[in-house]
Design an enzyme around this catalytic site. Structure first.
Site, PDB file in Angstrom:
ATOM      1  N   SER A 117       0.810  -1.213   0.000  1.00  0.00           N
ATOM      2  CA  SER A 117       0.000   0.000   0.000  1.00  0.00           C
ATOM      3  C   SER A 117       0.850   1.274   0.000  1.00  0.00           C
ATOM      4  O   SER A 117       1.603   1.518  -0.918  1.00  0.00           O
ATOM      5  CB  SER A 117      -0.962  -0.049   1.188  1.00  0.00           C
ATOM      6  OG  SER A 117      -1.872   1.016   1.156  1.00  0.00           O
ATOM      7  N   ASP A 162      -1.545   1.506  -3.490  1.00  0.00           N
ATOM      8  CA  ASP A 162      -2.324   0.413  -4.107  1.00  0.00           C
ATOM      9  C   ASP A 162      -3.742   0.865  -4.469  1.00  0.00           C
ATOM     10  O   ASP A 162      -4.605   0.047  -4.773  1.00  0.00           O
ATOM     11  CB  ASP A 162      -2.365  -0.826  -3.208  1.00  0.00           C
ATOM     12  CG  ASP A 162      -3.086  -0.594  -1.887  1.00  0.00           C
ATOM     13  OD1 ASP A 162      -3.227   0.579  -1.479  1.00  0.00           O
ATOM     14  OD2 ASP A 162      -3.504  -1.587  -1.250  1.00  0.00           O
ATOM     15  N   ASP A 182      -6.305   2.255  -2.775  1.00  0.00           N
ATOM     16  CA  ASP A 182      -7.515   2.032  -1.970  1.00  0.00           C
ATOM     17  C   ASP A 182      -7.809   3.231  -1.053  1.00  0.00           C
ATOM     18  O   ASP A 182      -8.708   3.181  -0.232  1.00  0.00           O
ATOM     19  CB  ASP A 182      -7.459   0.715  -1.176  1.00  0.00           C
ATOM     20  CG  ASP A 182      -6.362   0.677  -0.128  1.00  0.00           C
ATOM     21  OD1 ASP A 182      -5.599   1.657  -0.014  1.00  0.00           O
ATOM     22  OD2 ASP A 182      -6.253  -0.357   0.570  1.00  0.00           O
ATOM     23  N   GLU A 197     -12.233   6.467   6.815  1.00  0.00           N
ATOM     24  CA  GLU A 197     -11.236   6.922   7.765  1.00  0.00           C
ATOM     25  C   GLU A 197     -10.757   8.285   7.274  1.00  0.00           C
ATOM     26  O   GLU A 197     -10.837   8.587   6.083  1.00  0.00           O
ATOM     27  CB  GLU A 197     -10.062   5.942   7.816  1.00  0.00           C
ATOM     28  CG  GLU A 197     -10.434   4.622   8.465  1.00  0.00           C
ATOM     29  CD  GLU A 197      -9.207   3.753   8.742  1.00  0.00           C
ATOM     30  OE1 GLU A 197      -8.927   3.531   9.923  1.00  0.00           O
ATOM     31  OE2 GLU A 197      -8.574   3.291   7.787  1.00  0.00           O
ATOM     32  N   ALA A 198     -10.242   9.097   8.190  1.00  0.00           N
ATOM     33  CA  ALA A 198      -9.769  10.432   7.802  1.00  0.00           C
ATOM     34  C   ALA A 198      -8.690  10.345   6.720  1.00  0.00           C
ATOM     35  O   ALA A 198      -8.538  11.242   5.900  1.00  0.00           O
ATOM     36  CB  ALA A 198      -9.240  11.168   9.024  1.00  0.00           C
ATOM     37  N   ASN A 199      -7.965   9.193   6.663  1.00  0.00           N
ATOM     38  CA  ASN A 199      -6.899   9.037   5.672  1.00  0.00           C
ATOM     39  C   ASN A 199      -7.412   8.832   4.242  1.00  0.00           C
ATOM     40  O   ASN A 199      -6.618   8.721   3.302  1.00  0.00           O
ATOM     41  CB  ASN A 199      -5.953   7.893   6.064  1.00  0.00           C
ATOM     42  CG  ASN A 199      -6.651   6.532   6.099  1.00  0.00           C
ATOM     43  OD1 ASN A 199      -7.648   6.305   5.413  1.00  0.00           O
ATOM     44  ND2 ASN A 199      -6.131   5.618   6.897  1.00  0.00           N
ATOM     45  N   ARG A 248      -3.626   6.540  21.464  1.00  0.00           N
ATOM     46  CA  ARG A 248      -3.823   5.110  21.213  1.00  0.00           C
ATOM     47  C   ARG A 248      -2.488   4.495  20.802  1.00  0.00           C
ATOM     48  O   ARG A 248      -1.676   5.152  20.147  1.00  0.00           O
ATOM     49  CB  ARG A 248      -4.876   4.867  20.125  1.00  0.00           C
ATOM     50  CG  ARG A 248      -4.605   5.563  18.820  1.00  0.00           C
ATOM     51  CD  ARG A 248      -5.675   5.247  17.780  1.00  0.00           C
ATOM     52  NE  ARG A 248      -5.575   3.889  17.291  1.00  0.00           N
ATOM     53  CZ  ARG A 248      -4.823   3.521  16.252  1.00  0.00           C
ATOM     54  NH1 ARG A 248      -4.093   4.409  15.595  1.00  0.00           N
ATOM     55  NH2 ARG A 248      -4.796   2.271  15.857  1.00  0.00           N
ATOM     56  N   THR A 269       1.712  -1.487  15.173  1.00  0.00           N
ATOM     57  CA  THR A 269       2.888  -2.116  14.570  1.00  0.00           C
ATOM     58  C   THR A 269       4.223  -1.780  15.235  1.00  0.00           C
ATOM     59  O   THR A 269       5.197  -2.490  15.054  1.00  0.00           O
ATOM     60  CB  THR A 269       2.996  -1.715  13.079  1.00  0.00           C
ATOM     61  OG1 THR A 269       2.925  -0.286  12.999  1.00  0.00           O
ATOM     62  CG2 THR A 269       1.874  -2.328  12.254  1.00  0.00           C
TER      63      THR A 269
END
Length: 543
Positions: A64, A278, A280, A370-372, A497, A501
């Site tokens: 991605s 990618d 998306d 999502e905000a992204n 949060r 990863t």
């Protein structure tokens, strides 16, 4: 159980010592040179999943928005959705098994899932444009064929195109023709039908500048352009011919850096969008006449789409249960606008597309972003049937026309997953139909100034959250401290949060001014550093 062929082939894809990975929302991702054994074993798992579900399963080789030297892999379930959570654990165990444990781990999966190894299986494989992707997809094929499974290699495709193909294959073509060409035709036909309903009948060719992130999305937009020529003029930048994938370009870069990508010359008022590696995710942006950068992220996209759908539902007089699903990162202004002005219920889910997708499935029409910039719209079977019925049985011409528009929107949206190309066409159609410039869209509501930072900690597991990650329950005292800090600023909120990863804690804050948002985020970073085991230098103020 005859797994000799599997074990023989596995020695050609040996697991490097000391490599441990976990399957998450994004599948597996790491440096490409550590992934050969992962790909082989995901080929095995896809074949088993196919036997279990008696369906075609997808395997997408991509990392991605990660740098070009990384790669990754994710599995696609029968309806084009993400792999179910129970099988994520199988994936993790299988990939981390040492060579001598491989047979036992495979046998356990087969037993636990009562898989009949005589059942047929078929796997659909796709890959992005990274230099490592072709060889890694060959390792997937080795895994698939080691279990005597059939496969179809679709070669270079966007992640959403593979999701679409898998869904088509498992619905006997009811969702569309299971080819990339079928995808182009379905989307362009729906877009054309919507464009013709615009005040000028779609005649005024609109120009859109696209940053292709030097990735697969750029390649596929070039292919699709033929289908859109009469309706939309596209100018492609960062098309992969010279630049490096995701380097100083792409949706993630634009969103995080809050500035245009390199390799793109923006003129004031020009409508631009960026895909990620990618394809998306998508974000829109423009420069104003004072040379100020304006970002229209996933929140703005969700607001535009849900407002448009709500207006059409009112016209057809359909009382469907509609909801917008956001994460804690959604700007407070977008939430207030949707709830108070549009009277659309808004729900908060944990960060990660699978959580939003799952929540959106609870509604007749569920919009999630999502905000992204990763998101889509889900329509229940009931909603689709009622809308289809009203295209011919609507009370009047206006009602029938609105129902037809909704039907075209259903065809234009890739309901399997967030899809930059599909989302772009939905946005372009809405702007055309409503006669909106990108500036007018931006003015629907004003974002609260915000800032996102991260704090390195010794162990991210010391942070535990609740309320869709908006409040912490561990370590003791941290939430109370955040609550106290937030009280010092107007229209403010903040949350922390743990990263999924790495050993960092992500900190978000918003307030009435950028200076206040920056001051608040710094104070919260200090609280995290002191109460959650920060390492290295103490966080410094932003100004």
């Amino acid at each position: 159980m005859h797994l000799e062929a599997v074990l023989r082939s596995s020695t050609r894809h040996a697991k490097p010592a000391g490599v441990t990975l976990q399957y998450g929302t994004a599948g597996f991702r790491t440096k490409a040179e550590h992934l050969d054994h992962v790909m082989y074993r995901m080929g095995l798992l896809a074949a088993l999943r196919s036997k279990k579900t008696k369906s075609v399963i997808g395997v997408m080789v991509t990392a991605s928005h990660n740098p070009e030297e990384d790669n990754g892999v994710k599995l696609v379930d029968p309806m084009g959705e993400m792999l179910v959570q129970e099988w994520e654990l199988y994936a993790t165990n299988l990939v981390n098994a040492e060579e001598h444990e491989l047979q036992t781990v495979l046998t356990n999966i087969i037993k636990q899932e009562s898989i009949n190894m005589q059942d047929e299986s078929c796997v659909a494989i796709g890959r992005d444009t990274r230099p490592s992707s072709e060889n890694l997809s060959l390792a997937v094929i080795d895994g698939v064929t080691a279990l005597d499974s059939k496969y179809q290699d679709y070669g270079l495709v966007t992640t959403p195109q593979l999701h679409y193909i898998v869904c088509c294959r498992n619905t006997d073509g009811r969702y569309g023709e299971p080819t990339v060409e079928g995808y182009y035709q379905k989307l362009s036909k729906a877009f054309s039908a919507l464009a013709k309903q615009s005040p000028d009948g779609g005649a005024g060719q609109k120009c859109l500048s696209i940053d292709g992130a030097n990735g697969i999305g750029a390649l596929k937009i070039k292919e699709m352009e033929e289908h859109l020529k009469s309706m939309l003029s596209l100018q492609l930048f960062n098309d992969g011919s010279i630049g490096k994938l995701n380097h100083a370009c792409g949706a993630d870069y634009v969103k995080v850096q809050q500035k245009p990508p390199e390799g793109m010359d923006l003129k004031p008022g020009e409508r631009c969008c960026s895909f990620d590696g990618d394809a998306d995710r998508i974000v829109y942006y423009y420069m104003d006449s004072d040379d100020r950068f304006h970002l229209l992220d996933g929140d703005k996209i969700a607001t535009l789409i849900s407002t448009f759908i709500k207006e059409l539902l009112v016209k057809v007089d359909l009382k469907l249960n509609m909801g917008v699903v956001q994460t804690a990162y959604a700007n407070g202004s977008s939430t207030r606008y949707l709830e108070e002005v549009m009277k659309v219920p808004v729900y908060c889910a944990k960060t990660g597309v699978k959580h939003l997708h799952h929540k959106a499935q609870e509604f007749d029409i569920g919009v999630y972003f999502e905000a992204n910039g990763h998101g889509t719209v889900l329509f229940s079977k009931t909603a689709e049937e009622q809308i289809r019925h009203l295209t011919s049985a609507g009370a009047n011409e206006e009602s029938r026309k609105a129902a037809q528009m909704l039907e075209h929107v259903i065809s234009l949206i890739n309901q399997t997953v967030g899809d930059a190309i599909s989302d772009m066409l939905v946005i372009e159609a809405i702007l055309l139909l409503k006669g909106l410039t990108v500036q007018k869209w931006d003015e629907i509501y004003s974002d609260l100034p915000n800032r996102q930072l991260k704090v390195t900690v010794a162990d991210r597991k010391v942070i535990d959250t609740t309320d869709a990650e908006r409040r912490t329950v561990k370590p003791p005292g941290l939430q109370e401290k955040i609550d106290e800090l937030v009280k010092g600023y107007n229209l403010s909120r903040a949350f922390v949060r743990p990263s999924g990863t790495e050993d960092v804690v992500r900190v978000y804050a918003e307030a009435d001014t950028q200076d206040n948002a920056d001051a608040l985020v710094h104070e919260v970073c200090l609280a995290v550093f002191h109460l959650a085991g920060g390492v290295g230098d103490q966080p410094k103020p932003l100004s």
